[in-house]
Design a protein around this motif. Structure first.
Motif, PDB file in Angstrom:
ATOM      1  N   VAL A  58       0.842  -1.205   0.000  1.00 51.14           N
ATOM      2  CA  VAL A  58       0.000   0.000   0.000  1.00 51.14           C
ATOM      3  C   VAL A  58       0.872   1.248   0.000  1.00 51.14           C
ATOM      4  O   VAL A  58       0.653   2.185  -0.779  1.00 51.14           O
ATOM      5  CB  VAL A  58      -0.941  -0.002   1.232  1.00 51.14           C
ATOM      6  N   SER A  59       1.883   1.277   0.843  1.00 53.20           N
ATOM      7  CA  SER A  59       2.697   2.492   0.971  1.00 53.20           C
ATOM      8  C   SER A  59       3.594   2.711  -0.246  1.00 53.20           C
ATOM      9  O   SER A  59       3.929   3.838  -0.579  1.00 53.20           O
ATOM     10  CB  SER A  59       3.532   2.445   2.259  1.00 53.20           C
ATOM     11  N   ASN A  60       3.973   1.639  -0.929  1.00 59.37           N
ATOM     12  CA  ASN A  60       4.892   1.776  -2.067  1.00 59.37           C
ATOM     13  C   ASN A  60       4.224   1.860  -3.435  1.00 59.37           C
ATOM     14  O   ASN A  60       4.788   2.433  -4.361  1.00 59.37           O
ATOM     15  CB  ASN A  60       5.873   0.596  -2.093  1.00 59.37           C
ATOM     16  N   HIS A  61       3.026   1.254  -3.594  1.00 52.56           N
ATOM     17  CA  HIS A  61       2.486   1.129  -4.948  1.00 52.56           C
ATOM     18  C   HIS A  61       1.092   1.686  -5.171  1.00 52.56           C
ATOM     19  O   HIS A  61       0.679   1.824  -6.323  1.00 52.56           O
ATOM     20  CB  HIS A  61       2.483  -0.357  -5.374  1.00 52.56           C
ATOM     21  N   VAL A  62       0.348   1.959  -4.103  1.00 53.03           N
ATOM     22  CA  VAL A  62      -1.022   2.453  -4.298  1.00 53.03           C
ATOM     23  C   VAL A  62      -0.988   3.938  -4.661  1.00 53.03           C
ATOM     24  O   VAL A  62      -0.265   4.719  -4.040  1.00 53.03           O
ATOM     25  CB  VAL A  62      -1.862   2.200  -3.017  1.00 53.03           C
ATOM     26  N   SER A  63      -1.766   4.322  -5.692  1.00 48.95           N
ATOM     27  CA  SER A  63      -1.794   5.723  -6.114  1.00 48.95           C
ATOM     28  C   SER A  63      -2.620   6.582  -5.180  1.00 48.95           C
ATOM     29  O   SER A  63      -2.282   7.735  -4.909  1.00 48.95           O
ATOM     30  CB  SER A  63      -2.377   5.843  -7.529  1.00 48.95           C
ATOM     31  N   ASP A  64      -3.740   6.029  -4.717  1.00 44.51           N
ATOM     32  CA  ASP A  64      -4.596   6.810  -3.825  1.00 44.51           C
ATOM     33  C   ASP A  64      -5.598   5.890  -3.130  1.00 44.51           C
ATOM     34  O   ASP A  64      -5.838   4.775  -3.602  1.00 44.51           O
ATOM     35  CB  ASP A  64      -5.354   7.891  -4.610  1.00 44.51           C
ATOM     36  N   ILE A  65      -6.153   6.366  -2.046  1.00 46.13           N
ATOM     37  CA  ILE A  65      -7.250   5.665  -1.362  1.00 46.13           C
ATOM     38  C   ILE A  65      -8.434   6.620  -1.298  1.00 46.13           C
ATOM     39  O   ILE A  65      -8.295   7.771  -0.870  1.00 46.13           O
ATOM     40  CB  ILE A  65      -6.841   5.215   0.059  1.00 46.13           C
ATOM     41  N   LEU A  66      -9.590   6.160  -1.786  1.00 44.02           N
ATOM     42  CA  LEU A  66     -10.809   6.974  -1.792  1.00 44.02           C
ATOM     43  C   LEU A  66     -11.833   6.319  -0.873  1.00 44.02           C
ATOM     44  O   LEU A  66     -11.853   5.095  -0.730  1.00 44.02           O
ATOM     45  CB  LEU A  66     -11.372   7.061  -3.211  1.00 44.02           C
ATOM     46  N   THR A  67     -12.692   7.119  -0.276  1.00 43.97           N
ATOM     47  CA  THR A  67     -13.674   6.559   0.660  1.00 43.97           C
ATOM     48  C   THR A  67     -15.102   6.873   0.227  1.00 43.97           C
ATOM     49  O   THR A  67     -15.351   7.789  -0.551  1.00 43.97           O
ATOM     50  CB  THR A  67     -13.463   7.093   2.087  1.00 43.97           C
ATOM     51  N   ALA A  68     -16.050   6.087   0.734  1.00 41.82           N
ATOM     52  CA  ALA A  68     -17.478   6.282   0.446  1.00 41.82           C
ATOM     53  C   ALA A  68     -18.284   6.039   1.721  1.00 41.82           C
ATOM     54  O   ALA A  68     -17.879   5.237   2.570  1.00 41.82           O
ATOM     55  CB  ALA A  68     -17.938   5.333  -0.652  1.00 41.82           C
ATOM     56  N   SER A  69     -19.400   6.731   1.811  1.00 39.52           N
ATOM     57  CA  SER A  69     -20.272   6.590   2.984  1.00 39.52           C
ATOM     58  C   SER A  69     -21.072   5.296   2.902  1.00 39.52           C
ATOM     59  O   SER A  69     -21.144   4.660   1.851  1.00 39.52           O
ATOM     60  CB  SER A  69     -21.227   7.780   3.062  1.00 39.52           C
ATOM     61  N   GLU A  70     -21.696   4.940   3.998  1.00 36.83           N
ATOM     62  CA  GLU A  70     -22.532   3.733   4.025  1.00 36.83           C
ATOM     63  C   GLU A  70     -23.651   3.819   2.983  1.00 36.83           C
ATOM     64  O   GLU A  70     -23.908   2.860   2.252  1.00 36.83           O
ATOM     65  CB  GLU A  70     -23.145   3.548   5.422  1.00 36.83           C
ATOM     66  N   ASP A  71     -24.317   4.973   2.921  1.00 35.08           N
ATOM     67  CA  ASP A  71     -25.404   5.134   1.950  1.00 35.08           C
ATOM     68  C   ASP A  71     -24.901   5.011   0.517  1.00 35.08           C
ATOM     69  O   ASP A  71     -25.568   4.421  -0.340  1.00 35.08           O
ATOM     70  CB  ASP A  71     -26.081   6.506   2.124  1.00 35.08           C
ATOM     71  N   GLU A  72     -23.749   5.592   0.260  1.00 34.96           N
ATOM     72  CA  GLU A  72     -23.199   5.524  -1.095  1.00 34.96           C
ATOM     73  C   GLU A  72     -22.839   4.076  -1.465  1.00 34.96           C
ATOM     74  O   GLU A  72     -23.022   3.649  -2.611  1.00 34.96           O
ATOM     75  CB  GLU A  72     -21.958   6.419  -1.197  1.00 34.96           C
ATOM     76  N   ILE A  73     -22.346   3.328  -0.499  1.00 34.90           N
ATOM     77  CA  ILE A  73     -21.994   1.924  -0.752  1.00 34.90           C
ATOM     78  C   ILE A  73     -23.245   1.096  -1.062  1.00 34.90           C
ATOM     79  O   ILE A  73     -23.285   0.330  -2.028  1.00 34.90           O
ATOM     80  CB  ILE A  73     -21.237   1.335   0.469  1.00 34.90           C
TER      81      ILE A  73
END
Lengths: 323, 323
Positions: B250-265
């Motif tokens: 995760v620290s070396n290769h992931v470009s970004d982390i995005l989040t979503a709310s419970e309702d959006e999921i």
């Protein structure tokens, strides 16, 4: 004598339909489940028309009718009555051709289906949930719009279109011993008979019907059409009666009609959702329900099942109803 | 220095895993939806691990661990703790090899998952739904059985196995600009990074996480692992924290982390069920939820989404809960 009066579609009509509708439909996948094979003792092949455009096989027949119209015929658009998927499919096909589509639907049809018809540009007029009301309201709509009537199943163009499904099915499998499809008005079953009686006459065609809407079963046993007004079943796509064209195929080519109870249908539906991870309608679960109920008859056979559609109201699933 | 201590799986480990597990897994299909393409403005490709054996991608890593054991190692069987799909997958793989599988599961895990674990022959010991309880109970079980511990994600064999998914994904598409996968403990994301950093380093790897269990997001921003005990989210597969091996990727290769709310999921999940006619878990809907929330970022791109699993309790769907 009767056959001569009827405009019975031919194998060549089916072949022409397949060419005509190819740009507008999916060649849907055939799935298998090792769990369900073990449970049934048979080799089951599921033709997944729930993944079809507009969510059901009916887009095959509807597209064949719409795209077979001359420019002059197409000008006034099309119209129909339907418990749901044919309405959706005809709206989709008319939308692709850019012509109007008027549909009469029972007011009790799932909201998801009404929303989807409107989403494709169809214009809905509601009727009561009985065959008699549906036909009366439809006559008014047709007179007012002048659109070409595309009956949901008693139409040679529609039957020829539905027949394309079994043609793909045979190409996608290494041969089948039987095909089991749900029967309501008989459009899919008739298309299946039309195709298989020429392409693979050794394949038995078996119709599967809810016990609570078993007019086709009783017609088959009696030797003439018996029509019920407004039967009740969770398989809401299968409430309509046979008509002369579909009776022609059912009476001449169907090997047998098997029935299943409401509980058996819901149980089979849940089993398919859970094990195959696909969303499909109660109507589409009737074949598996009848196979599990008549295990000895299918054991050891290669059995094709047609998953006819996937347009279910996710807020009103039959096993959570009233929960 | 730390990297040297870690047993980091390599691209060759992933290739070897693919050969090892091929007889035990499905090459799952990639589906598309013209509706969801239009809605998102992107070209979306869904890698359907909900159709995978045991209902989830986790069978890849579990099978790699189980079938990589020597005869001597395999004699005492395997054991693990898991919120569900890893337990199921390890039970499945152990069953195929004919060795025992002990699993520690939170007592709050969906009944459907517990039933399925037992169906594959797994032996369940229940714990409280917190990371601390899970680890304590597991220590007891492991001491009692002597089984080989297959961690659900912080295990190089597991990460190499999960990496086989992205290898197939690249073969099944004409190239992708990004892959978006859910992140819980980080096993799938790590496998994705492992494979793509060598096979297709131009493809961005983006992790999608529930807002209510956003420990990976906060870890990513902080630059070190932040672990929450017992977060609450409908995406029950994503409650576990990163560990050292997955943090490496995760620290070396992931470009970004995005989040979503419970309702959006839940909304994204329902949209996929309704439009794609597939049954998948809330966890698997987080990627689409984040894409629809960050439309500008994905518009015009070829985006791969990993549908991680389909083991949902059909009697407790998130949109009918309490209905």
């Amino acid at each position: 004598m009767k056959d001569i009066e009827l405009n019975i579609p031919t194998y060549d009509d089916m072949l022409a339909a397949h060419v005509r509708i190819a740009p507008h439909i999916h060649r849907t996948p055939v799935l298998t489940s090792s769990f369900l094979n073990e449970l049934s003792g048979a080799q089951l092949y599921f033709k997944c028309e729930n993944f079809q455009k507009a969510g059901a096989f009916k887009v095959r027949g509807a597209s064949n009718a719409v795209f077979g119209l001359s420019e002059a015929e197409a000008a006034s658009g099309v119209c129909t009555h339907s418990s749901g998927n044919h309405a959706l499919s005809l709206s989709y096909a008319a939308g692709r051709r850019g012509i109007p589509c008027n549909v009469v639907m029972p007011r009790t049809a799932p909201q998801a289906k009404k929303d989807a018809v409107r989403g494709y540009g169809g214009i809905i007029t509601e009727c009561e949930p009985s065959t008699s009301s549906r036909e009366a309201v439809f006559a008014e709509v047709q007179a007012a719009t002048g659109g070409d009537f595309v009956h949901p199943y008693n139409d040679p163009r529609v039957i020829a279109g539905q027949g394309t499904c079994s043609r793909e099915f045979m190409e996608q499998t290494d041969g089948l011993d039987m095909v089991v499809a749900p029967i309501g008005g008989g459009g899919m079953i008739s298309g299946t008979c039309l195709t298989l009686s020429t392409l693979a006459p050794e394949v038995q065609v078996i119709a599967a019907e809810p016990e609570q809407a078993d007019d086709a079963y009783r017609s088959f046993k009696a030797g003439h059409i018996i029509a019920d007004d407004a039967p009740e079943t969770v398989a809401d796509g299968l409430k309509v009666p046979l008509k002369d064209l579909t009776w022609h195929f059912v009476s001449n080519h169907v090997s047998d009609i098997l029935t299943a109870s409401e509980d058996e249908i819901v149980e089979a539906m849940k089993l398919i959702w859970k094990r195959m991870k696909i969303v499909m309608e109660p109507s589409s679960a009737v074949p598996l329900a009848t196979i599990l109920k008549n295990r000895d008859r299918f054991a050891g056979k290669r059995v094709g099942l047609i998953i006819t559609g996937g347009n279910v109201d996710l807020d009103r699933l039959p096993w959570t109803k009233g929960a």
